[in-house]
Structures are given as structure tokens and as C-alpha cells.
Design a protein around this motif. Structure first.
Motif, mmCIF file in Angstrom:
data_model
loop_
_atom_site.group_PDB
_atom_site.id
_atom_site.type_symbol
_atom_site.label_atom_id
_atom_site.label_comp_id
_atom_site.label_asym_id
_atom_site.label_seq_id
_atom_site.Cartn_x
_atom_site.Cartn_y
_atom_site.Cartn_z
ATOM 1 N N ASP A 31 0.857 -1.181 0.000
ATOM 2 C CA ASP A 31 0.000 0.000 0.000
ATOM 3 C C ASP A 31 0.892 1.230 0.000
ATOM 4 O OD1 ASP A 31 -2.280 -1.561 0.133
ATOM 5 O OD2 ASP A 31 -2.367 -1.477 2.329
ATOM 6 N N SER A 32 0.341 2.374 -0.339
ATOM 7 C CA SER A 32 1.169 3.582 -0.461
ATOM 8 C C SER A 32 1.270 4.383 0.834
ATOM 9 C CB SER A 32 0.641 4.471 -1.580
ATOM 10 O OG SER A 32 -0.693 4.863 -1.305
ATOM 11 N N SER A 33 0.968 3.770 1.972
ATOM 12 C CA SER A 33 1.158 4.477 3.239
ATOM 13 C C SER A 33 2.636 4.404 3.620
ATOM 14 C CB SER A 33 0.303 3.853 4.350
ATOM 15 O OG SER A 33 0.842 2.617 4.760
ATOM 16 N N VAL A 34 3.096 5.389 4.346
ATOM 17 C CA VAL A 34 4.494 5.404 4.773
ATOM 18 C C VAL A 34 4.812 4.153 5.580
ATOM 19 C CG1 VAL A 34 6.205 6.609 6.198
ATOM 20 C CG2 VAL A 34 4.684 7.925 4.718
ATOM 21 N N THR A 35 3.924 3.773 6.474
ATOM 22 C CA THR A 35 4.152 2.590 7.307
ATOM 23 C C THR A 35 4.338 1.337 6.464
ATOM 24 O OG1 THR A 35 2.839 3.569 9.077
ATOM 25 C CG2 THR A 35 3.202 1.200 9.190
ATOM 26 N N GLN A 36 3.437 1.115 5.505
ATOM 27 C CA GLN A 36 3.531 -0.077 4.665
ATOM 28 C C GLN A 36 4.764 -0.039 3.765
ATOM 29 O OE1 GLN A 36 1.698 -2.889 4.954
ATOM 30 N NE2 GLN A 36 0.912 -1.807 6.743
ATOM 31 N N LEU A 37 5.090 1.132 3.231
ATOM 32 C CA LEU A 37 6.273 1.253 2.378
ATOM 33 C C LEU A 37 7.544 0.963 3.166
ATOM 34 C CD1 LEU A 37 5.177 4.410 0.388
ATOM 35 C CD2 LEU A 37 5.642 2.158 -0.612
ATOM 36 N N VAL A 38 7.623 1.490 4.382
ATOM 37 C CA VAL A 38 8.805 1.254 5.220
ATOM 38 C C VAL A 38 8.908 -0.228 5.580
ATOM 39 C CG1 VAL A 38 9.835 1.706 7.484
ATOM 40 C CG2 VAL A 38 8.976 3.605 6.100
ATOM 41 N N ARG A 39 7.804 -0.847 5.945
ATOM 42 C CA ARG A 39 7.830 -2.289 6.252
ATOM 43 C C ARG A 39 8.299 -3.096 5.037
ATOM 44 N NH1 ARG A 39 2.251 -2.405 9.419
ATOM 45 N NH2 ARG A 39 3.067 -1.825 11.452
ATOM 46 N N PHE A 40 7.749 -2.759 3.872
ATOM 47 C CA PHE A 40 8.097 -3.462 2.636
ATOM 48 C C PHE A 40 9.585 -3.308 2.321
ATOM 49 C CE2 PHE A 40 8.570 -3.403 -2.015
ATOM 50 C CZ PHE A 40 8.010 -4.622 -2.359
ATOM 51 N N LEU A 41 10.078 -2.075 2.388
ATOM 52 C CA LEU A 41 11.492 -1.831 2.074
ATOM 53 C C LEU A 41 12.404 -2.456 3.124
ATOM 54 C CD1 LEU A 41 11.198 1.819 0.770
ATOM 55 C CD2 LEU A 41 11.676 -0.236 -0.585
ATOM 56 N N THR A 42 12.001 -2.421 4.372
ATOM 57 C CA THR A 42 12.788 -3.053 5.427
ATOM 58 C C THR A 42 12.849 -4.568 5.208
ATOM 59 O OG1 THR A 42 12.192 -1.323 6.998
ATOM 60 C CG2 THR A 42 12.996 -3.390 7.921
ATOM 61 N N HIS A 43 11.730 -5.146 4.809
ATOM 62 C CA HIS A 43 11.688 -6.582 4.528
ATOM 63 C C HIS A 43 12.651 -6.953 3.395
ATOM 64 C CE1 HIS A 43 10.059 -10.620 4.242
ATOM 65 N NE2 HIS A 43 9.939 -10.450 2.934
#
Length: 138
Positions: A31-43
Motif C-alpha cells: 500500500d502507499s502508506s508510509v508505514t507499509q512502504l517502510v515495512r516493505f522496504l525493510t523486509h
């Protein structure tokens, strides 16, 4: 720059890096939320940091951090962070430590641009290794 401008810039940069991961790995986009983007990139951080543009990724994320700090606290946002070569053998990353790291921005750890991290309690030993590396180079 306003908080909303900064937030928009953060989302745009994180989305662009998420698109790189999605295209290259063929995984579903977050999703395009900051939280989801950060989780995705961290993963996918280990994969990201092994790619050719890893330095660009690290620079852009650090730039976002600096931009956000300037908006949140203009008085302290301009402080220069300590940047030194990573102490892990054969790592070409950079350790970033600044007063903001100790204020919880990095959730109680010190990190290398290639993903190595240390707890704050390790700071003194890490600092000694960094100084030793600097002396060896000199």
C-alpha cells in the motif's frame, strides 16, 4: 518546506524504491502508506543493499531523514551526523550516528548503510573500532 510537502516527498521516494523491488523481484506492491512502504522496504533491505544503486538508496533515505528533522525541529535538523566507514570486515557501508539517533529516531540502534546495526549499549565499543580503523588508515 511544509510538513505536508515533506510527507509527500517521503512517500514519493519510498514508492519509487518499492517499485524497483516490485519490478525486479516480481513481488506484490505494498500500500502507499508510509508505514507499509517502510515495512516493505525493510523486509527487502538485504536485497536492496546488494544492488548497484544501494548508495543512492542510502543517500536518499538519509536525505529524507534530514529533511524531516529540519521540518520537525529546524534548530536541530541541521546538525551533522557522524559518518564513518562500517567496522564489519569487507563492508563498504557507512555508519551514521547523530544526536537524533539517540533521541529514538532510529529506535535505539546505530546503523550502517548496508544493513548492519548495533544497539546503543554497543556505542562505546563501536566508537573504539571506528577510531582504530581511522588510525590504521592514517
Amino acid at each position: 518546506m511544509s510538513v505536508l510537502d515533506t510527507r509527500h516527498h517521503i512517500v514519493a521516494v519510498l514508492m519509487s524504491w518499492a517499485e524497483v523491488v516490485v519490478e525486479d523481484l516480481g513481488v506484490p506492491a505494498p500500500d502507499s502508506s508510509v508505514t507499509q512502504l517502510v515495512r516493505f522496504l525493510t523486509h527487502h533491505l538485504k536485497w536492496l543493499t546488494a544492488q548497484q544503486p544501494a548508495d543512492d538508496f542510502a543517500d536518499e533515505v538519509d536525505g529524507l531523514r534530514t529533511e524531516l528533522l529540519r521540518v520537525i525541529d529546524p534548530e536541530h535538523g541541521g546538525h551533522r551526523a557522524l559518518a564513518a566507514p562500517c567496522v564489519v570486515p569487507d563492508c563498504t557501508g557507512v555508519i551514521i550516528a547523530s544526536p537524533q539517533h539517540f533521541a529514538g529516531v532510529q529506535q535505539g540502534s546505530i546503523g550502517c548503510s548496508f544493513g548492519h546495526s548495533w544497539e546503543l549499549r554497543d556505542w562505546l565499543a563501536l566508537r573504539q573500532l571506528m577510531n582504530r580503523q581511522r588510525e590504521d588508515v592514517a
